[in-house]
Design a protein around this motif. Structure first.
Motif, PDB file in Angstrom:
ATOM      1  N   PRO A 245      85.050  92.854 -24.953  1.00 12.85           N
ATOM      2  CA  PRO A 245      86.400  93.421 -24.794  1.00 12.85           C
ATOM      3  C   PRO A 245      86.542  94.819 -25.373  1.00 12.85           C
ATOM      4  N   ALA A 246      85.817  95.130 -26.427  1.00 11.96           N
ATOM      5  CA  ALA A 246      85.943  96.447 -27.057  1.00 11.96           C
ATOM      6  C   ALA A 246      85.539  97.561 -26.093  1.00 11.96           C
ATOM      7  N   ALA A 272      85.317  81.672 -20.074  1.00 16.96           N
ATOM      8  CA  ALA A 272      85.301  82.059 -21.486  1.00 16.96           C
ATOM      9  C   ALA A 272      84.967  83.521 -21.691  1.00 16.96           C
ATOM     10  N   HIS A 273      84.298  84.155 -20.706  1.00 15.19           N
ATOM     11  CA  HIS A 273      83.890  85.546 -20.861  1.00 15.19           C
ATOM     12  C   HIS A 273      84.599  86.463 -19.857  1.00 15.19           C
ATOM     13  N   ASP A 274      85.715  86.041 -19.322  1.00 19.11           N
ATOM     14  CA  ASP A 274      86.451  86.855 -18.351  1.00 19.11           C
ATOM     15  C   ASP A 274      87.201  87.960 -19.088  1.00 19.11           C
ATOM     16  N   VAL A 275      86.522  89.094 -19.206  1.00 18.14           N
ATOM     17  CA  VAL A 275      86.969  90.145 -20.119  1.00 18.14           C
ATOM     18  C   VAL A 275      88.282  90.789 -19.688  1.00 18.14           C
ATOM     19  N   ALA A 276      88.529  90.905 -18.370  1.00 17.98           N
ATOM     20  CA  ALA A 276      89.775  91.540 -17.932  1.00 17.98           C
ATOM     21  C   ALA A 276      90.981  90.751 -18.417  1.00 17.98           C
ATOM     22  N   ARG A 277      90.935  89.442 -18.272  1.00 16.25           N
ATOM     23  CA  ARG A 277      92.039  88.606 -18.750  1.00 16.25           C
ATOM     24  C   ARG A 277      92.148  88.668 -20.269  1.00 16.25           C
ATOM     25  N   LEU A 278      91.020  88.668 -20.971  1.00 16.18           N
ATOM     26  CA  LEU A 278      91.043  88.703 -22.434  1.00 16.18           C
ATOM     27  C   LEU A 278      91.692  89.979 -22.956  1.00 16.18           C
ATOM     28  N   ALA A 281      95.718  90.368 -20.695  1.00  8.15           N
ATOM     29  CA  ALA A 281      96.728  89.314 -20.878  1.00  8.15           C
ATOM     30  C   ALA A 281      96.107  88.159 -21.639  1.00  8.15           C
ATOM     31  N   PRO A 282      95.781  88.371 -22.907  1.00  5.25           N
ATOM     32  CA  PRO A 282      95.086  87.319 -23.663  1.00  5.25           C
ATOM     33  C   PRO A 282      95.876  86.031 -23.782  1.00  5.25           C
ATOM     34  N   ASP A 283      97.208  86.109 -23.668  1.00  4.60           N
ATOM     35  CA  ASP A 283      98.024  84.903 -23.781  1.00  4.60           C
ATOM     36  C   ASP A 283      98.436  84.343 -22.431  1.00  4.60           C
ATOM     37  N   SER A 284      97.889  84.940 -21.329  1.00  2.73           N
ATOM     38  CA  SER A 284      98.276  84.497 -19.989  1.00  2.73           C
ATOM     39  C   SER A 284      97.774  83.087 -19.744  1.00  2.73           C
ATOM     40  N   PRO A 285      98.654  82.162 -19.324  1.00  2.00           N
ATOM     41  CA  PRO A 285      98.227  80.778 -19.095  1.00  2.00           C
ATOM     42  C   PRO A 285      97.382  80.660 -17.838  1.00  2.00           C
ATOM     43  N   ARG A 310     100.118  90.046 -15.504  1.00  2.00           N
ATOM     44  CA  ARG A 310      99.952  88.605 -15.445  1.00  2.00           C
ATOM     45  C   ARG A 310      98.864  88.262 -14.437  1.00  2.00           C
ATOM     46  N   PHE A 311      98.283  87.106 -14.635  1.00  2.00           N
ATOM     47  CA  PHE A 311      97.217  86.634 -13.767  1.00  2.00           C
ATOM     48  C   PHE A 311      97.723  85.453 -12.969  1.00  2.00           C
TER      49      PHE A 311
END
Length: 446
Positions: A245-246, A272-278, A281-285, A310-311
């Motif tokens: 993510p960095a 677990a490694h989907d960096v765009a979502r992390l 939108a880290p809190d996106s359900p 949002r995703f």
């Protein structure tokens, strides 16, 4: 409404994109610098077109009344008193029985009301050169000519003050030509969107590099950069980052002042490694939520769309996982699936309309047309399907299409994308297409 396991339909996701895409600033540019940009204000003619009555043919400017008695047995002879090339300011007076040799586009003499083409004159020789020759002393006609014949009247195309092109239209070559002909020197336009394109994934390497086990070439950044250019955008940055993510955060920070939009591929799902979502939108359900309401129940004032990234799970194949929204700095950001066919289809459905809307385009969503299928294939129930297709009909025949690959619409079949001439669109209510069925089709650039 999408089925319960999907958040939105294709149209609903498109509407959200169009509602949030930020309109870019206007600028005034010389016509020669505005090619490919979108008009931000209507362009009006500054002069009549044509600016004066002029000839539509190489021939003779005549008074039609002088030709009424012309016939094969008794030709009418007219004295030629002037030569009128294009660009001349001359306006010779024509007395009865007089005419002028005139070239295409030259201003008509005030006293003339018709043009007789060169080939309609008695004894015209098509093999005889005319360029650079002295005008003859007279011309003979054996047929009468009616008034207004081969004559272009001033302003018959447009008048000064007429709207030549409304706002929202792209300045294509033919439109630029029309504006120039109408005397327009500069236009109000929207500037090009500056777009950063980033492929995400630790497995990616540059095309042509040695590929070890687990690695693949990065084709998406090239795909999307080319699509951005075709949509009128300017690629401000193109690159790839790992699943750290960095790295993605650093690229987003470094391009903040130099881009208007961001397109990411890969990392848009719930892995677990989907960096765009992390990052976005880290809190996106990852679960199911209802589609957002964008208007009041009674059809009153629309509720402003929430710009938060949002995703969504969109009812589409390919391209179910989609991320979109506005970053804190106001940039529009799209997060697309990483499979190349999914990224391609997702761009055409969701990114292209957004980039065109940012430019103020009046019709940002491309049209689809009915065509007949040459073969059948399966379609997932509950999801609208977009299949890379190829034209199989011969030139001049009604359009027929087949799948671009005999292996179906797999989103990983990147190598077979080159065969596609367009996309076929199958409704979510259809679970199978048969040969001879009608589907919608969008042709792509050759």
């Amino acid at each position: 409404m999408a089925e319960a396991r999907y958040r939105s339909t294709v149209e609903e996701h498109q509407r959200r994109v169009l509602a949030l895409a930020p309109l870019l600033p206007e600028d005034t540019l010389a016509l020669a610098e505005a090619a490919g940009l979108t008009l931000a204000a209507g362009a009006t003619a500054t002069l009549d077109l044509p600016p004066w009555d002029n000839s539509a043919m190489d021939g003779y400017a005549v008074r039609s009344a002088d030709t009424t008695r012309a016939c094969a047995e008794s030709p009418v002879r007219l004295d030629l008193i002037a030569e009128l090339p294009a660009g001349t300011e001359a306006d010779p007076a024509l007395a009865p029985g007089q005419a002028a040799r005139i070239m295409t586009g030259a201003p008509m003499p005030t006293d003339a009301d018709a043009v007789v083409p060169l080939e309609d004159a008695v004894d015209w020789d098509p093999a005889a050169p005319t360029a650079g020759t002295e005008p003859p002393a007279h011309v003979e006609l054996n047929h009468p000519v009616t008034a207004e014949r081969h004559l272009r009247r001033r302003g018959e195309d447009v008048r000064a003050g007429d709207l030549v092109s409304p706002a929202g239209r792209p300045l294509t070559p033919h439109r630029l030509s029309a504006l120039a002909a109408a005397g327009i020197a500069e236009v109000r336009v929207r500037r090009r969107p500056r777009v950063m394109v980033v492929s995400t994934g630790s497995e990616l390497v540059a095309p042509g590099e040695s590929v070890r086990r687990g690695q693949i070439p990065d084709s998406n950044s090239l795909l999307l950069a080319s699509l951005v250019a075709a949509s009128g955008g300017q690629v401000a940055h193109r690159g790839r980052v790992s699943d750290d993510p960095a790295e993605l955060q650093a690229v987003l920070r470094s391009t903040q002042g130099a881009s208007d939009a961001v397109i990411l591929t890969g990392g848009a799902s719930v892995g677990a490694h989907d960096v765009a979502r992390l990052v976005l939108a880290p809190d996106s359900p990852g679960g199911t939520v209802p589609s957002r309401q964008t208007s009041t129940p009674d059809g009153g004032t629309p509720v402003p769309e929430d710009p938060t990234v949002r995703f969504d799970r969109v009812a589409v194949q390919p391209g179910k996982p989609q991320g979109f929204g506005l970053l804190a700095d106001g940039r529009a950001v799209w997060s697309l699936p990483g499979n190349p066919v999914s990224a391609w289809v997702s761009y055409l459905l969701f990114v292209e309309p957004g980039l065109l809307a940012m430019q103020g385009r009046d019709t940002p969503v491309a049209p689809w047309y009915p065509v007949v299928t040459e073969e059948g294939w399966r379609s997932p129930p509950g999801r609208e399907q977009f299949v890379p297709a190829r034209v199989v009909s011969a030139p001049g025949e009604p359009l027929r299409i087949a799948q671009a690959t005999e292996r179906g619409s797999g989103s990983h079949l990147a190598g077979r994308m080159a065969r596609a001439t367009g996309l076929a669109r199958v409704p979510a209510t259809t679970d199978a297409v048969s040969a001879g069925n009608t589907v919608l089709y969008r042709a792509l650039e050759a």
